[in-house]
Motif scaffolding. Structure first.
Motif, PDB file in Angstrom:
ATOM      1  N   ARG A  17       0.816  -1.012  -0.118  1.00 49.12           N
ATOM      2  CA  ARG A  17       0.382   0.011  -0.013  1.00 49.12           C
ATOM      3  C   ARG A  17       1.132   1.037  -0.113  1.00 49.12           C
ATOM      4  O   ARG A  17       0.150   2.058  -0.555  1.00 49.12           O
ATOM      5  N   SER A  24       2.091   6.860  -7.146  1.00 50.13           N
ATOM      6  CA  SER A  24       1.068   7.773  -6.831  1.00 50.13           C
ATOM      7  C   SER A  24       1.253   9.511  -7.173  1.00 50.13           C
ATOM      8  O   SER A  24       1.430  10.050  -8.340  1.00 50.13           O
ATOM      9  N   TYR A 111      -5.323  11.346  -6.560  1.00 49.94           N
ATOM     10  CA  TYR A 111      -6.199  10.966  -5.406  1.00 49.94           C
ATOM     11  C   TYR A 111      -6.390   9.593  -5.396  1.00 49.94           C
ATOM     12  O   TYR A 111      -6.899   9.096  -4.510  1.00 49.94           O
ATOM     13  N   ALA A 112      -5.610   8.839  -6.072  1.00 48.02           N
ATOM     14  CA  ALA A 112      -5.135   7.519  -6.074  1.00 48.02           C
ATOM     15  C   ALA A 112      -5.059   7.666  -4.711  1.00 48.02           C
ATOM     16  O   ALA A 112      -4.534   6.433  -3.889  1.00 48.02           O
ATOM     17  N   VAL A 114      -4.433  10.053  -2.678  1.00 47.78           N
ATOM     18  CA  VAL A 114      -5.310   9.581  -1.458  1.00 47.78           C
ATOM     19  C   VAL A 114      -6.650   8.475  -0.469  1.00 47.78           C
ATOM     20  O   VAL A 114      -6.296   8.266   0.093  1.00 47.78           O
ATOM     21  N   TRP A 115      -6.421   8.035  -2.217  1.00 46.78           N
ATOM     22  CA  TRP A 115      -7.398   6.415  -1.788  1.00 46.78           C
ATOM     23  C   TRP A 115      -6.550   5.647  -0.891  1.00 46.78           C
ATOM     24  O   TRP A 115      -6.991   5.254   0.019  1.00 46.78           O
ATOM     25  N   HIS A 116      -5.485   5.041  -1.298  1.00 47.64           N
ATOM     26  CA  HIS A 116      -4.755   4.087  -0.585  1.00 47.64           C
ATOM     27  C   HIS A 116      -3.979   4.941   0.779  1.00 47.64           C
ATOM     28  O   HIS A 116      -4.013   3.953   1.331  1.00 47.64           O
ATOM     29  N   GLN A 117      -4.000   6.250   0.255  1.00 43.38           N
ATOM     30  CA  GLN A 117      -3.437   7.091   1.905  1.00 43.38           C
ATOM     31  C   GLN A 117      -4.389   6.390   3.269  1.00 43.38           C
ATOM     32  O   GLN A 117      -4.048   6.178   4.339  1.00 43.38           O
ATOM     33  N   SER A 118      -5.850   6.789   3.057  1.00 41.60           N
ATOM     34  CA  SER A 118      -6.809   6.516   3.682  1.00 41.60           C
ATOM     35  C   SER A 118      -6.352   5.237   4.321  1.00 41.60           C
ATOM     36  O   SER A 118      -7.060   5.104   5.453  1.00 41.60           O
ATOM     37  N   GLU A 119      -6.384   3.909   4.000  1.00 46.96           N
ATOM     38  CA  GLU A 119      -6.136   2.940   4.091  1.00 46.96           C
ATOM     39  C   GLU A 119      -5.135   2.461   5.125  1.00 46.96           C
ATOM     40  O   GLU A 119      -5.571   2.264   6.378  1.00 46.96           O
TER      41      GLU A 119
END
Length: 357
Positions: A17, A24, A111-112, A114-119
């Motif tokens: 991750r 990204s 955004y990709a 940020v998407w992976h950062q969230s998890e």
């Protein structure tokens, strides 16, 4: 440094991750620069009189990997000149579409990330909180006679929250911002080595100011987190003993004591926020000052050299635009360093529990 490495290890517990976040962010940086430099040939070919535009010949690649960037640049310039000579309006439309595509890809990859950062960030928070809870369940009863329950709750809540923010800061300060700075500096050197050298002389002033604020921030942040533990403990103790407090008619005294504790916490946290927010503001102000100095030096270079200028107007405009983008990762480092300094104080408090025998 030890606390920083611990946060780094937390982040790379989920290596896959973390790598997706890094890739990204790297693509975001590349397309951000591309979206800016695509305008140079159009500025040169459209706004210069036709007699001042030199005729270009089709470039040839020698096969040397070191020449590939020069080949790409010459090919793009040749293609744009040919298009401008045939139909300037089509050339302008082509550039607008190209720039839009670059901006779209830039934001898509952002955004990709940020998407992976969230998890990633929440997985790390979950693991740290699990470790703290497991340790708390296995500590001897003698520990709870010396430590307040509210302080332990503050470490599991507020301090772990600081680690959550630091997880993202580590990835950005190690892998995104330095790469963005290197790529932008390489572009600045290519556009004008003289102006780049001037910026190198002026930028260290900003770095010195940021480092001084960061040292002060860690100390204040640790005091604020410790005071938060005292506030939690005061709430827990007073609510647990509410019957006794009411029996002795001591509500007013307890309330006044709590106001003192809470006021001290408010003052420390206010001071922490002010120091944290001061760093990027000062960095942006100093960066603007550096940029205005570059505008003056560059303008003098163009006016003095006139027709023999090594720095043309359109290249100078592009230099200023790229330099303004260089300030963003520098400001990002300042902001993330402030977050990491706060997190280092929280990591110290978390380790005090995890390392207790």
């Amino acid at each position: 440094m030890k606390e920083f490495l611990e946060i780094y290890r937390y982040t790379f517990t989920y290596r896959g991750r973390a790598i997706l976040v890094i890739v990204s962010n790297l693509l975001f940086v590349i397309f951000n620069l591309i979206s800016l430099v695509l305008f140079i040939p159009v500025l040169q070919l459209i706004f210069k009189p036709a007699e001042e535009v030199p005729d270009l010949i089709a470039p040839h690649w020698s096969g040397n990997l070191l020449d590939i960037f020069a080949y790409i640049k010459d090919s793009y310039n040749f293609f744009m000149q040919k298009m401008v000579n045939e139909d300037p309006k089509n050339a302008l439309l082509f550039v607008c579409i190209s720039v839009f595509a670059a901006f779209f890809l830039k934001n898509l990859f952002r955004y990709a990330a940020v998407w992976h950062q969230s998890e990633l960030r929440m997985a790390v928070v979950r693991d740290v909180r699990n470790k703290l809870f497991s340790k708390a369940m296995n500590l001897p009863l003698s520990f709870y006679s010396n430590e307040r329950k509210g302080d332990l709750m503050a470490r599991m809540n507020s301090d772990v929250g600081e680690i959550e923010i630091a997880v993202i800061s580590v990835l950005e300060i190690v892998y995104r911002e330095p790469i963005a700075i290197i790529i932008n500096i390489a572009m600045l050197v290519y556009l004008s080595p003289q102006l780049t050298l001037i910026s190198f002389i002026l930028l260290p002033i900003s770095a010195f100011v940021i480092s001084r604020i960061g040292k002060s921030l860690k100390k204040t942040a640790k005091s604020g987190q410790e005071q938060m533990g005292i506030v939690y403990s005061s709430i827990d103790e007073n609510l647990s003993g509410i019957r006794i407090i009411k029996a002795f008619n001591a509500i007013d005294q307890v309330y006044e004591a709590f106001k003192v504790v809470n006021l001290k916490h408010q003052q420390l946290i206010t001071k922490t926020f002010r120091k944290k927010d001061l760093s990027p503001i000062l960095n942006e102000t100093l960066g603007a000052g550096v940029m205005l100095c570059l505008v003056w030096f560059g303008g003098v270079m163009i006016l003095d050299a006139k027709n023999d200028a090594v720095l043309t107007g359109e290249v100078f405009i592009t230099f200023i635009i790229v330099f303004s983008q260089l300030l963003r990762p520098i400001q990002g480092i300042a902001t993330n360093m402030a977050f990491l300094n706060k997190a280092r104080a929280s990591q110290d408090r978390i380790n005090e529990i995890l390392n207790t025998d």
